[in-house]
Design an enzyme around this catalytic site. Structure first.
Site, PDB file in Angstrom:
ATOM      1  N   SER A 152      -2.205 -26.872   1.772  1.00  0.00           N
ATOM      2  CA  SER A 152      -2.273 -28.143   2.635  1.00  0.00           C
ATOM      3  C   SER A 152      -2.396 -29.362   2.002  1.00  0.00           C
ATOM      4  O   SER A 152      -3.207 -29.461   1.048  1.00  0.00           O
ATOM      5  CB  SER A 152      -3.246 -27.872   3.604  1.00  0.00           C
ATOM      6  OG  SER A 152      -3.249 -28.664   4.705  1.00  0.00           O
ATOM      7  N   ILE A 163      -7.039 -39.600   0.854  1.00  0.00           N
ATOM      8  CA  ILE A 163      -6.080 -39.690   1.982  1.00  0.00           C
ATOM      9  C   ILE A 163      -6.962 -39.659   3.364  1.00  0.00           C
ATOM     10  O   ILE A 163      -6.224 -40.595   4.094  1.00  0.00           O
ATOM     11  CB  ILE A 163      -5.200 -38.633   2.059  1.00  0.00           C
ATOM     12  CG1 ILE A 163      -4.286 -38.257   0.618  1.00  0.00           C
ATOM     13  CG2 ILE A 163      -3.865 -38.808   3.067  1.00  0.00           C
ATOM     14  CD1 ILE A 163      -3.698 -39.404  -0.141  1.00  0.00           C
ATOM     15  N   CYS A 177     -13.922 -31.382   5.805  1.00  0.00           N
ATOM     16  CA  CYS A 177     -13.952 -32.675   6.343  1.00  0.00           C
ATOM     17  C   CYS A 177     -15.487 -32.936   6.823  1.00  0.00           C
ATOM     18  O   CYS A 177     -16.288 -32.160   6.967  1.00  0.00           O
ATOM     19  CB  CYS A 177     -13.258 -32.469   7.634  1.00  0.00           C
ATOM     20  SG  CYS A 177     -12.540 -34.061   8.311  1.00  0.00           S
ATOM     21  N   GLY A 236      -5.650 -30.527  -9.254  1.00  0.00           N
ATOM     22  CA  GLY A 236      -4.804 -30.407 -10.412  1.00  0.00           C
ATOM     23  C   GLY A 236      -5.596 -29.637 -11.767  1.00  0.00           C
ATOM     24  O   GLY A 236      -6.570 -28.863 -11.523  1.00  0.00           O
ATOM     25  N   GLY A 271      -5.425 -26.157  -9.237  1.00  0.00           N
ATOM     26  CA  GLY A 271      -4.732 -26.474 -10.467  1.00  0.00           C
ATOM     27  C   GLY A 271      -3.854 -25.277 -10.803  1.00  0.00           C
ATOM     28  O   GLY A 271      -3.379 -25.334 -11.938  1.00  0.00           O
TER      29      GLY A 271
HETATM   30  C1  LIG Z   1      -3.328 -35.776  -1.740  1.00  0.00           C
HETATM   31  C2  LIG Z   1      -3.728 -34.729  -1.451  1.00  0.00           C
HETATM   32  C3  LIG Z   1      -4.078 -34.284   0.045  1.00  0.00           C
HETATM   33  C4  LIG Z   1      -4.861 -33.243   0.446  1.00  0.00           C
HETATM   34  N1  LIG Z   1      -4.865 -32.703   1.756  1.00  0.00           N
HETATM   35  C5  LIG Z   1      -5.329 -31.762   2.148  1.00  0.00           C
HETATM   36  C6  LIG Z   1      -5.499 -31.513   3.474  1.00  0.00           C
HETATM   37  O1  LIG Z   1      -4.970 -32.249   4.439  1.00  0.00           O
HETATM   38  N2  LIG Z   1      -6.235 -30.261   3.877  1.00  0.00           N
HETATM   39  C7  LIG Z   1      -6.582 -29.378   3.010  1.00  0.00           C
HETATM   40  O2  LIG Z   1      -7.007 -28.443   3.445  1.00  0.00           O
HETATM   41  N3  LIG Z   1      -6.697 -29.620   1.536  1.00  0.00           N
HETATM   42  C8  LIG Z   1      -5.848 -30.659   1.391  1.00  0.00           C
HETATM   43  N4  LIG Z   1      -5.869 -31.053  -0.077  1.00  0.00           N
HETATM   44  C9  LIG Z   1      -6.181 -30.240  -0.973  1.00  0.00           C
HETATM   45  C10 LIG Z   1      -5.300 -28.927  -1.541  1.00  0.00           C
HETATM   46  O3  LIG Z   1      -4.836 -28.188  -0.736  1.00  0.00           O
HETATM   47  C11 LIG Z   1      -5.966 -28.056  -2.632  1.00  0.00           C
HETATM   48  O4  LIG Z   1      -7.032 -27.475  -2.043  1.00  0.00           O
HETATM   49  C12 LIG Z   1      -6.679 -28.759  -3.883  1.00  0.00           C
HETATM   50  O5  LIG Z   1      -5.905 -29.875  -4.307  1.00  0.00           O
HETATM   51  C13 LIG Z   1      -6.985 -28.147  -5.040  1.00  0.00           C
HETATM   52  O6  LIG Z   1      -5.533 -27.491  -5.331  1.00  0.00           O
HETATM   53  P1  LIG Z   1      -4.648 -28.012  -6.536  1.00  0.00           P
HETATM   54  O7  LIG Z   1      -5.442 -28.465  -7.750  1.00  0.00           O
HETATM   55  O8  LIG Z   1      -3.648 -27.020  -6.756  1.00  0.00           O
HETATM   56  O9  LIG Z   1      -4.121 -29.319  -6.108  1.00  0.00           O
HETATM   57  C14 LIG Z   1      -5.119 -32.379  -0.509  1.00  0.00           C
HETATM   58  C15 LIG Z   1      -4.960 -32.483  -2.052  1.00  0.00           C
HETATM   59  C16 LIG Z   1      -4.410 -33.584  -2.571  1.00  0.00           C
HETATM   60  C17 LIG Z   1      -4.167 -33.838  -3.845  1.00  0.00           C
END
Ligand SMILES: Cc1cc2nc3c(=O)[nH]c(=O)nc-3n(C[C@H](O)[C@H](O)[C@H](O)COP(=O)(O)O)c2cc1C
Ligand SMILES: Cc1cc2nc3c(=O)[nH]c(=O)nc-3n(C[C@H](O)[C@H](O)[C@H](O)COP(=O)(O)OP(=O)(O)OC[C@H]3O[C@@H](n4cnc5c(N)ncnc54)[C@H](O)[C@@H]3O)c2cc1C
Ligand code: FES
Lengths: 313, 271
Positions: free
Chosen positions: A26, A76, A134, A221, A248
């Protein structure tokens, strides 16, 4: 298994049948159709859409993002089109056969339940994911997922509002992730997703100011991958609920690590920004791995981490 | 005409050479390239998708498509860039034959001026790269004036290319090492003192764009600005590149822009 036989990549995540264990996270995959130029959405297990609130919301003022070592910080906030526009405008353009999981959040528990009810009317949605990261207005802005009592109340209330498959997405900003996982299990969640972004701060020494307008942001990341892996492993030992591993993931090898640590499926997040087709390549990479190791079913990898006997705690 | 559907591919470096100062010209063979509109950009990461995943710096960098010419199974796409940090530093080091991950073209393109309407293009620093193609296309049906500004001569990009387009070209540098000494905004003021219709297009540092918007508004001339916010994805999913709107709320620079009518922008809210 004969070399020509394709391995079985199907998994069942909390009652949601997936053609393979690779979902996208998400907030990193928009409402899906943004990726249509780059990726056949039917190639991946499915996607989790941007978290929805009851009414459309604006997010924070800029700067909202900043780079960090091997990662990024974002603040955001709640920006999204709202649950009605999602159902009326975004869902209908998603091709048939694409598994859509809707994510929801609000600043109060009653709001969560209302969004969950609205989403539950929509057959095109395969399941719900409650974003518990949240800030909760009534408890002074701490995340819902940071306090076991608040989390319990949240899960209970959303559980009452929906009979659809229900995932709870946990915040990593806690001392004991196992406790939070047990709360979700006790309150009737069908599965848990973890982790959300790790709380962080970046500062500009020249101006002496925080880089993000919101001051604090969420780190995502590759930088957070070892933290995420650790938390998935701990949660998998605390509950029997299926786990969706996040944090990540950028390659098939990363995804497989999460499966080994007990995740039934994974979500790819920040990596989608670097390469909008990466989730499809991860699917291919997992298939290659299964063939290379002669593994018939991807589900055989789940929790298959081997810890030498003298290292077990 | 609708903007072409973006692609995601590994581009092959054809040339990567110094343009004086910290500026460089990167020429990429991009197979499958479907064309682009003036003002559109690409996201570039040094290193191929198939490489061991590079994670620091993690994010790709937005770069305007300077120009492109059909070649092989696609086009040679040209980028002019300034080495200003880690990402552009790595881009400066890629050698011919090496690969660069590319996503694009992204964003909207500039609406061309109407036939007979004079176009004044004002660009500063790296913003110069965003207006070359606009100058090249607009000159076919209208009179084009290009005003380029930078701190010093070495910071100006692509001057010879603009010269060979045959457009009216004026330069300003803060130290007077090329063109007139002073700010490019002074050149705009002088241009707009002349009567007649004109449409102003601006790309450069935020204070410069804001000043150009004020100057154009004072003369009652329409002004389009191309914003350069920090981006993570470039295609509308991270919501990181938000620009505040005068009417409230935000637009995404990568998806709704990068160009906006100047009066749409809430300048005081831009970082
Ligand atoms: C720009 C951005 C916006 C995100 N918005 C949401 C969101 O609206 N809802 C949510 O549950 N997680 C949100 N996340 C978190 C990601 O879904 C994820 O849990 C987190 O980034 C860790 O995974 P990653 O390292 O692969 O990015 C957001 C992450 C990023 C970077
Ligand atoms: C739509 C768009 C088109 C662009 N086109 C070009 C182009 O054609 N040629 C070119 O040289 N540059 C262009 N830029 C700016 C370019 O993307 C940045 O200079 C680059 O991302 C800096 O990366 P870095 O890792 O070298 O710098 P960093 O290490 O990230 O930062 C170094 C310095 O660059 C500044 N910076 C970082 N990101 C940006 C940004 N997005 N815009 C302006 N300054 C920034 C920082 O404030 C800092 O002072 C464009 C930006 C956008 C949004
Ligand atoms: S850069 Fe991601 S939404 Fe614009």
């Amino acid at each position: 298994m004969s070399a020509s036989q394709a391995p079985d990549t199907r998994v069942d995540l909390a009652g949601i049948p997936l053609r393979n264990p690779v979902l996208t996270a998400s907030g990193t995959f928009g409402y899906g159709s943004e990726f249509a130029p780059f990726l056949d959405l039917r190639r991946i297990g499915g996607f989790v859409a941007k978290s929805l609130t009851l009414k459309p919301r604006f997010g924070n003022p800029p700067p909202r993002i900043s780079e960090a070592p091997s990662g990024m910080l974002n603040a955001i906030s709640l920006e999204n089109v709202g649950v009605d526009a999602f159902i009326d405008e975004k869902l209908p353009v998603i091709p048939d056969g694409v598994t859509v999981i809707a994510s929801l959040f609000e600043t109060e528990i009653a709001g969560y339940a209302a969004v969950a009810e609205r989403l539950s009317e929509e057959p095109r949605i395969a399941g719900l994911e409650v974003n518990a990261s949240c800030p909760h207005v009534k408890s002074g802005g701490i995340e819902f997922g940071q306090n076991p009592k608040v989390l319990a109340e949240l899960v209970r209330s959303v559980r009452r509002a929906t009979s659809r498959p229900l995932l709870v997405k946990l915040s990593p900003n806690v001392t004991d992730i196992g406790e939070m996982a047990r709360v979700c299990e006790a309150e009737g969640a069908d599965g848990i997703s973890l982790i959300n972004a790790v709380q962080g701060l970046e500062v500009d020494p020249e101006t002496r100011r925080p880089v993000l307008s919101n001051v604090l942001g969420g780190l995502s990341g590759p930088a957070i991958r070892p933290i995420a892996l650790r938390m998935v492993w701990q949660a998998s030992r605390a509950v029997t609920l299926p786990i969706c591993g996040i944090g990540g993931i950028a390659t098939a090898a990363d995804a497989i690590k999460f499966l080994l640590c007990g995740a039934t499926a994974v979500q790819v997040g920040t990596a989608n920004y670097l390469d909008p087709a990466v989730a499809g390549e991860i699917v291919d990479g997992i298939e290659d791995y299964l063939k290379r190791h002669g593994i018939e079913r991807v589900s055989d990898l789940v929790g298959a981490l081997e810890i030498p006997p003298d290292r077990r705690s | 005409m609708a903007d072409p559907v973006p692609i995601r591919t590994d581009a092959v470096v054809v040339e990567n050479r110094s343009e004086g100062g910290a500026n460089r010209r990167l020429r990429l063979q991009v197979d499958g390239w479907r064309g682009f509109g003036p003002g559109q950009f690409v996201m570039l990461s040094p290193g191929s998708r198939a490489d061991v995943v590079r994670s620091d710096p993690l994010l790709p960098r937005p770069m305007a498509v300077y120009r492109a010419a059909p070649a092989g199974a696609g086009a040679v796409v040209e980028i002019l860039f300034k080495v200003s940090g880690r990402g552009t530093g790595l881009l400066a080091d890629v050698l011919p034959g090496q690969r660069v991950a590319l996503v694009g073209p992204l964003g909207r393109s500039f609406d061309l001026p109407e036939s007979g309407e004079r176009a004044i293009l004002v660009a500063g620093g790296t913003g110069i790269a965003s207006v070359y193609e606009l100058a090249a296309r607009a000159r076919a049906n209208t009179e084009v004036s290009v005003l380029l500004g930078a701190r010093t001569r070495d910071d100006l990009m692509g001057v010879e290319d603009f010269e060979s387009l045959g457009v009216a070209l004026r330069l300003a540098t803060e130290d007077g090492s090329a063109g007139e000494q002073g700010l490019v905004t002074a050149l705009l003021e002088a241009e707009l003192a002349v009567d007649g219709t004109a449409r102003v297009y601006v790309c450069g540092p935020t204070p410069m764009m804001r000043r150009c918007a004020e100057i154009s508004a004072a003369r009652g001339r329409p002004c389009v600005v191309s914003l350069e916010n920090t981006m993570a994805c470039g295609f509308g999913v991270c919501l990181g590149c938000a620009a505040p709107l005068a009417t409230g709320g935000y637009a995404l620079v990568c998806r709704d822009g990068p160009m906006f009518d100047a009066e749409q922008v809430a300048w005081e809210g831009l970082p």
